[in-house]
Design a protein around this motif. Structure first.
Motif, mmCIF file in Angstrom:
data_model
loop_
_atom_site.group_PDB
_atom_site.id
_atom_site.type_symbol
_atom_site.label_atom_id
_atom_site.label_comp_id
_atom_site.label_asym_id
_atom_site.label_seq_id
_atom_site.Cartn_x
_atom_site.Cartn_y
_atom_site.Cartn_z
ATOM 1 N N THR A 1 -15.383 -3.997 2.769
ATOM 2 C CA THR A 1 -16.544 -3.763 1.910
ATOM 3 C C THR A 1 -16.716 -4.908 0.925
ATOM 4 O O THR A 1 -15.734 -5.406 0.359
ATOM 5 C CB THR A 1 -16.386 -2.450 1.123
ATOM 6 O OG1 THR A 1 -16.209 -1.367 2.036
ATOM 7 C CG2 THR A 1 -17.602 -2.194 0.234
ATOM 8 N N HIS B 14 -14.224 -1.738 8.194
ATOM 9 C CA HIS B 14 -13.199 -1.388 7.206
ATOM 10 C C HIS B 14 -13.210 -2.306 5.983
ATOM 11 O O HIS B 14 -12.348 -2.159 5.114
ATOM 12 C CB HIS B 14 -11.810 -1.450 7.860
ATOM 13 C CG HIS B 14 -11.693 -0.580 9.065
ATOM 14 N ND1 HIS B 14 -11.593 0.792 9.001
ATOM 15 C CD2 HIS B 14 -11.682 -0.895 10.393
ATOM 16 C CE1 HIS B 14 -11.504 1.292 10.221
ATOM 17 N NE2 HIS B 14 -11.562 0.280 11.082
ATOM 18 N N ARG C 221 -1.479 -2.615 -5.355
ATOM 19 C CA ARG C 221 -2.683 -3.346 -4.967
ATOM 20 C C ARG C 221 -2.275 -4.737 -4.494
ATOM 21 O O ARG C 221 -1.416 -5.370 -5.098
ATOM 22 C CB ARG C 221 -3.642 -3.445 -6.149
ATOM 23 C CG ARG C 221 -4.077 -2.097 -6.719
ATOM 24 C CD ARG C 221 -4.661 -2.258 -8.105
ATOM 25 N NE ARG C 221 -5.070 -0.996 -8.686
ATOM 26 C CZ ARG C 221 -4.251 -0.135 -9.291
ATOM 27 N NH1 ARG C 221 -2.951 -0.421 -9.381
ATOM 28 N NH2 ARG C 221 -4.721 0.993 -9.803
ATOM 29 N N MET D 72 -7.558 -6.775 -1.832
ATOM 30 C CA MET D 72 -8.671 -7.524 -2.413
ATOM 31 C C MET D 72 -8.607 -8.995 -1.997
ATOM 32 O O MET D 72 -7.654 -9.700 -2.307
ATOM 33 C CB MET D 72 -8.630 -7.432 -3.931
ATOM 34 C CG MET D 72 -9.759 -8.152 -4.637
ATOM 35 S SD MET D 72 -11.371 -7.349 -4.455
ATOM 36 C CE MET D 72 -11.120 -5.892 -5.500
ATOM 37 N N VAL E 77 -7.682 3.479 2.832
ATOM 38 C CA VAL E 77 -7.471 2.327 1.943
ATOM 39 C C VAL E 77 -8.576 1.304 2.200
ATOM 40 O O VAL E 77 -8.794 0.885 3.341
ATOM 41 C CB VAL E 77 -6.092 1.693 2.164
ATOM 42 C CG1 VAL E 77 -5.916 0.479 1.249
ATOM 43 C CG2 VAL E 77 -4.992 2.716 1.927
ATOM 44 N N THR E 78 -9.232 0.893 1.136
ATOM 45 C CA THR E 78 -10.376 -0.010 1.275
ATOM 46 C C THR E 78 -9.947 -1.477 1.169
ATOM 47 O O THR E 78 -9.102 -1.833 0.347
ATOM 48 C CB THR E 78 -11.434 0.274 0.198
ATOM 49 O OG1 THR E 78 -11.793 1.665 0.266
ATOM 50 C CG2 THR E 78 -12.671 -0.589 0.402
ATOM 51 N N ILE E 79 -10.552 -2.259 2.018
ATOM 52 C CA ILE E 79 -10.407 -3.726 1.930
ATOM 53 C C ILE E 79 -11.688 -4.262 1.296
ATOM 54 O O ILE E 79 -12.783 -4.012 1.794
ATOM 55 C CB ILE E 79 -10.210 -4.358 3.326
ATOM 56 C CG1 ILE E 79 -9.021 -3.740 4.052
ATOM 57 C CG2 ILE E 79 -10.033 -5.879 3.188
ATOM 58 C CD1 ILE E 79 -8.905 -4.177 5.499
ATOM 59 N N TYR E 80 -11.530 -4.981 0.185
ATOM 60 C CA TYR E 80 -12.683 -5.559 -0.503
ATOM 61 C C TYR E 80 -12.673 -7.089 -0.339
ATOM 62 O O TYR E 80 -11.618 -7.706 -0.256
ATOM 63 C CB TYR E 80 -12.641 -5.256 -2.003
ATOM 64 C CG TYR E 80 -12.719 -3.790 -2.360
ATOM 65 C CD1 TYR E 80 -13.949 -3.134 -2.450
ATOM 66 C CD2 TYR E 80 -11.562 -3.071 -2.634
ATOM 67 C CE1 TYR E 80 -14.018 -1.791 -2.797
ATOM 68 C CE2 TYR E 80 -11.621 -1.730 -2.984
ATOM 69 C CZ TYR E 80 -12.853 -1.093 -3.059
ATOM 70 O OH TYR E 80 -12.916 0.236 -3.403
ATOM 71 N N ILE F 84 0.837 -1.206 0.000
ATOM 72 C CA ILE F 84 0.000 0.000 0.000
ATOM 73 C C ILE F 84 0.871 1.255 0.000
ATOM 74 O O ILE F 84 0.589 2.232 -0.708
ATOM 75 C CB ILE F 84 -0.945 -0.028 1.210
ATOM 76 C CG1 ILE F 84 -1.970 -1.165 1.035
ATOM 77 C CG2 ILE F 84 -1.658 1.309 1.378
ATOM 78 C CD1 ILE F 84 -2.827 -1.421 2.247
ATOM 79 N N TRP G 3 -6.503 -2.722 10.761
ATOM 80 C CA TRP G 3 -6.930 -1.420 10.233
ATOM 81 C C TRP G 3 -7.414 -0.489 11.350
ATOM 82 O O TRP G 3 -7.195 0.719 11.301
ATOM 83 C CB TRP G 3 -8.028 -1.627 9.200
ATOM 84 C CG TRP G 3 -7.617 -1.353 7.778
ATOM 85 C CD1 TRP G 3 -8.130 -0.385 6.959
ATOM 86 C CD2 TRP G 3 -6.633 -2.034 7.008
ATOM 87 N NE1 TRP G 3 -7.517 -0.416 5.727
ATOM 88 C CE2 TRP G 3 -6.587 -1.434 5.732
ATOM 89 C CE3 TRP G 3 -5.767 -3.087 7.264
ATOM 90 C CZ2 TRP G 3 -5.727 -1.845 4.714
ATOM 91 C CZ3 TRP G 3 -4.915 -3.507 6.259
ATOM 92 C CH2 TRP G 3 -4.888 -2.902 5.012
ATOM 93 N N CYS H 63 -5.253 -0.780 -2.725
ATOM 94 C CA CYS H 63 -6.378 -1.472 -2.083
ATOM 95 C C CYS H 63 -5.946 -2.890 -1.727
ATOM 96 O O CYS H 63 -4.901 -3.366 -2.172
ATOM 97 C CB CYS H 63 -7.609 -1.495 -2.982
ATOM 98 S SG CYS H 63 -7.416 -2.543 -4.441
ATOM 99 N N ASP I 68 -10.967 0.865 -10.055
ATOM 100 C CA ASP I 68 -9.608 0.352 -9.839
ATOM 101 C C ASP I 68 -8.593 1.494 -9.913
ATOM 102 O O ASP I 68 -7.784 1.600 -10.843
ATOM 103 C CB ASP I 68 -9.310 -0.722 -10.891
ATOM 104 C CG ASP I 68 -8.047 -1.509 -10.567
ATOM 105 O OD1 ASP I 68 -7.442 -1.249 -9.516
ATOM 106 O OD2 ASP I 68 -7.671 -2.380 -11.379
#
Length: 721
Positions: free
Chosen positions: A312, A310, A236, A328, A267-270, A231, A258, A326, A322
């Motif tokens: 999604t 945190h 990614r 993933m 920063v998103t966690i998917y 990150i 997080w 992130c 994108d």
């Protein structure tokens, strides 16, 4: 009452998962009962090729099918078994496994369905899945279920939510099947524990062979460091995961990290898995089946641990912006297809990005291939297109499987005399077997010896099993306690449900067991060319006072066998089947069959003609002298006549004895030489003295015994001549 030890054999066959990882399916057979363990598919194959070797076994004989957990390699072919084979048994799994099973396999049908062969485009349909789901029975942990003499209890396996080890018992034989199991303490699952009773056979996974895991703390530190570093570099991070199981554990780890690092708040966690999204409600529901740590956290905070702040859910890549760093978590974990494969091909050319393999990689999959860090990978859309690989690749196993140390310690704790290894590539399985045999080498040849098996698919393993069966007295026999040395007799009845033995009186049989007594009547008819009076004479000569007259044409011998004159020289012999009555009936039949051929029958049925009776001479001195002279002549004639009669009787008795000895000894009996020769040993019979001579005492005693029996049968016939 105890019976002596008896040897029987339990049979084990791997239809899948033997010297491989994938399509787990095992068959256990014992005492006429059949148990099937798991019904998975192989992740490296598609269609019918992914199935266990179901064609090599008659699935209609399976009584019970136990599913250890919901992963595809253990459960994905279950609808095929239930709907498209001759399977007629009952299926069991735990409540969380059943709750996730339907979503998991519905997703499997959509993702993996493809042409298998002409006229068959899928392993099974949604209709098959729905129909099979309604037939599945859910069980609780630690509760014992019994089905037709098969008992089984589910224990926590620690692999995924709802994963179970099964302790199975059939007629005293105890078998523990671990499925996939974990002995490592994590954030939400129970650690697998040995059952309270020692099993005779342990069937356990060998996924990692003799490999050792990093300590839990080191793995988490390394994982989070790699993610954080990616990150910072603007990259990614892709974590290919199974939709359910280890994914939820990784989510808990990332959520906690997080929340402690404010610099990561942007920063998103998917997690890109519709299946994981659908099943998240199951995890939120079954908090009570998780370990004490997460239950205490839930009780303390009143916040469900699986409601993340945190993390999604990503419903579709079409909606994925994108841009920028992130994390993933994407399924499937083997990178064969789906979102994880698409993102790999998209991110592979960029060196700032990172790929972290967190689960076990099966041979033949992209996950296994990319660990070797190839310079390029093949496009899943067009196999002719090569995509450069610059993305960094790391492997940090969070797969919830035991390593060698954990597996070895668990095997010690269980203490089974027989260990069957499954669910391991052939090399890993072989290494584990060698390591275990070396460990237990000192116990070889003793009563504590541990035997280890690593069978391949479709190879049958038979293990002898000895039991000392206890029979319980019931009814009148249990009314009082017998003396220590008293012999108790009765009818021994075995239950087909639990194989338990009961000793009961004949009078209590129907009341206590529901069984009814029945007799088998035997009847034979023979033709004897003699009147009933003559037949009765022979029977009376043979059995004496043991012959009872019912009527002039019907008699009972020893109150067991009835002989009856019917019509036209037909006689019937009838009796209730039994050892004594069968032997007696054979003797009576032998007597009846000998009546026609006996010369005594002629004497007994002949009569003098009344008109030719010679006159009796008057007494006088001259006649007296004449009579004396005639008496001397008659005496000489009588001696000569008796000698001939004796020779005739001896010859007749010899023939009769020979006719009875032939059925006993067959070709080994030589009537001409009066010998019986068996295995190089010879016995000689003297028919005059009825004695046997032989250098071999065993043969001598046997022939003498048979000769005495035959003589007892023919003696009444010979004496009447």
């Amino acid at each position: 009452m105890k019976r002596a030890k008896e040897a029987d054999a339990v049979s084990f066959t791997a239809l899948g998962g033997g010297a491989e990882v994938g399509r787990s399916c095992h068959i256990l057979e014992y005492k006429g009962k059949t148990i099937m363990l798991d019904a998975g598919v192989h992740p490296a194959f598609t269609g019918l090729a992914s199935l266990p070797f179901y064609d090599s076994y008659d699935l209609s004989t399976v009584d019970v099918l136990l599913i250890s957990h919901f992963h595809l390699d253990h459960a994905a072919s279950l609808p095929y078994v239930m709907q498209r084979t001759g399977f007629k048994g009952r299926v069991f799994m735990t409540h969380p496994t059943k709750a996730i099973y339907r979503w998991l396999l519905s997703d499997f049908v959509k993702v993996s369905a493809g042409p298998l062969e002409e006229g068959n485009s899928e392993l099974y349909s949604d209709e098959d899945l729905n129909s099979s789901f309604n037939k599945i029975e859910a069980v609780d942990f630690y509760s014992t279920t019994e089905v037709g003499g098969i008992k089984f209890t589910a224990y926590h396996a620690g692999h995924v939510l709802g994963a179970a080890m099964y302790l199975i018992e059939i007629s005293g034989l105890k078998i523990l099947f671990t499925g996939d199991y974990s002995r490592e303490q994590d954030r939400h699952l129970h650690v697998a524990e040995p059952p309270p009773t020692r099993p005779d056979i342990l069937i356990c996974e060998s996924t990692y062979g003799t490999g050792l895991h990093q300590p839990r703390e080191e793995k988490e530190t390394k994982l989070l460091s790699l993610i954080h570093g990616t990150i910072r570099n603007g990259g990614r991070c892709l974590l290919p995961v199974f939709a359910l199981g280890g994914t939820q554990e990784l989510m808990l780890i990332l959520e906690e990290y997080w929340s402690k690092h404010q610099d990561l708040s942007g920063v998103t966690i998917y997690y890109a898995s519709s299946l994981a999204r659908k099943c998240m409600a199951v995890y939120q529901t079954f908090i009570n089946m998780m370990n004490d740590s997460i239950k205490q956290q839930y009780a303390r905070t009143k916040v469900n641990p699986f409601q993340f702040k945190h993390i999604t859910s990503l419903r579709s890549l079409d909606k994925f912006d994108d841009i920028g760093p992130c994390v993933m978590l994407a399924s499937p974990g083997m990178l064969q297809n789906g979102v994880s494969r698409q993102l790999l091909e998209r991110w592979a050319p960029d060196a700032r990005n990172s790929l972290i393999i967190t689960g076990y990689s099966v041979e033949g999959t992209m996950a296994k291939h990319i660990i070797t860090e190839p310079s390029s990978i093949t496009s899943s859309v067009n196999p002719e297109v090569k995509i450069p690989r610059r993305i960094s690749v790391d492997e940090i196993s969070f797969a919830a499987h035991v390593d060698f140390k954990q597996n070895s310690e668990f095997i010690d704790a269980v203490g089974a005399a027989h260990v069957i290894l499954v669910h391991g590539e052939v090399t890993n399985m072989g290494r584990l077997k060698s390591a275990l045999l070396s460990k237990y080498a000192k116990q070889k040849g003793t009563h504590e010896e541990v035997r280890v098996y690593n069978p391949r698919n479709c190879v049958v393993v038979r293990i002898p099993f000895e039991t000392q069966t206890v029979a319980r007295t019931k009814g009148g026999l249990a009314a009082r306690e017998p003396n220590p040395h008293e012999r108790v007799s009765g009818l021994l009845v075995q239950s087909h449900q639990d194989f338990g033995l009961s000793l009961v009186n004949q009078d209590d049989l129907e009341a206590l067991t529901g069984l009814k007594e029945a007799r088998v009547m035997e009847k034979q008819r023979v033709v004897v060319n003699a009147l009933p009076e003559l037949v009765r004479h022979y029977l009376l000569s043979m059995f004496g006072t043991d012959l009872a007259d019912i009527s002039p044409t019907e008699w009972v011998v020893m109150q067991l066998v009835t002989v009856r004159f019917e019509k036209a020289n037909n006689y019937s012999v009838s009796w209730a089947a039994g050892d004594s009555s069968d032997m007696l009936a054979d003797s009576i039949l032998a007597v009846l069959l000998g009546v026609d051929s006996s010369q005594a029958s002629v004497k007994l049925t002949s009569k003098q003609c009344g008109d030719h009776t010679p006159p009796i001479p008057k007494e006088s001195e001259s006649s007296t002298d004449a009579n004396i002279t005639e008496d001397k002549k008659d005496s000489n004639n009588d001696v000569e006549s008796d000698s001939q009669a004796n020779l005739q009787r001896g010859d007749t008795r010899r023939k009769q004895l020979c006719s009875l000895l032939v059925p006993h000894f067959g070709d080994t009996f030589n009537a001409t030489n009066s010998t019986v020769e068996i295995d190089g040993h010879c016995a000689t019979i003297d028919f005059d003295t009825l004695h046997v001579e032989s250098t071999n005492n065993t043969l001598k005693n046997r022939v003498q015994h048979i000769l005495d029996l035959c003589a007892s049968l023919v003696e009444p016939l010979s004496s009447s001549l």
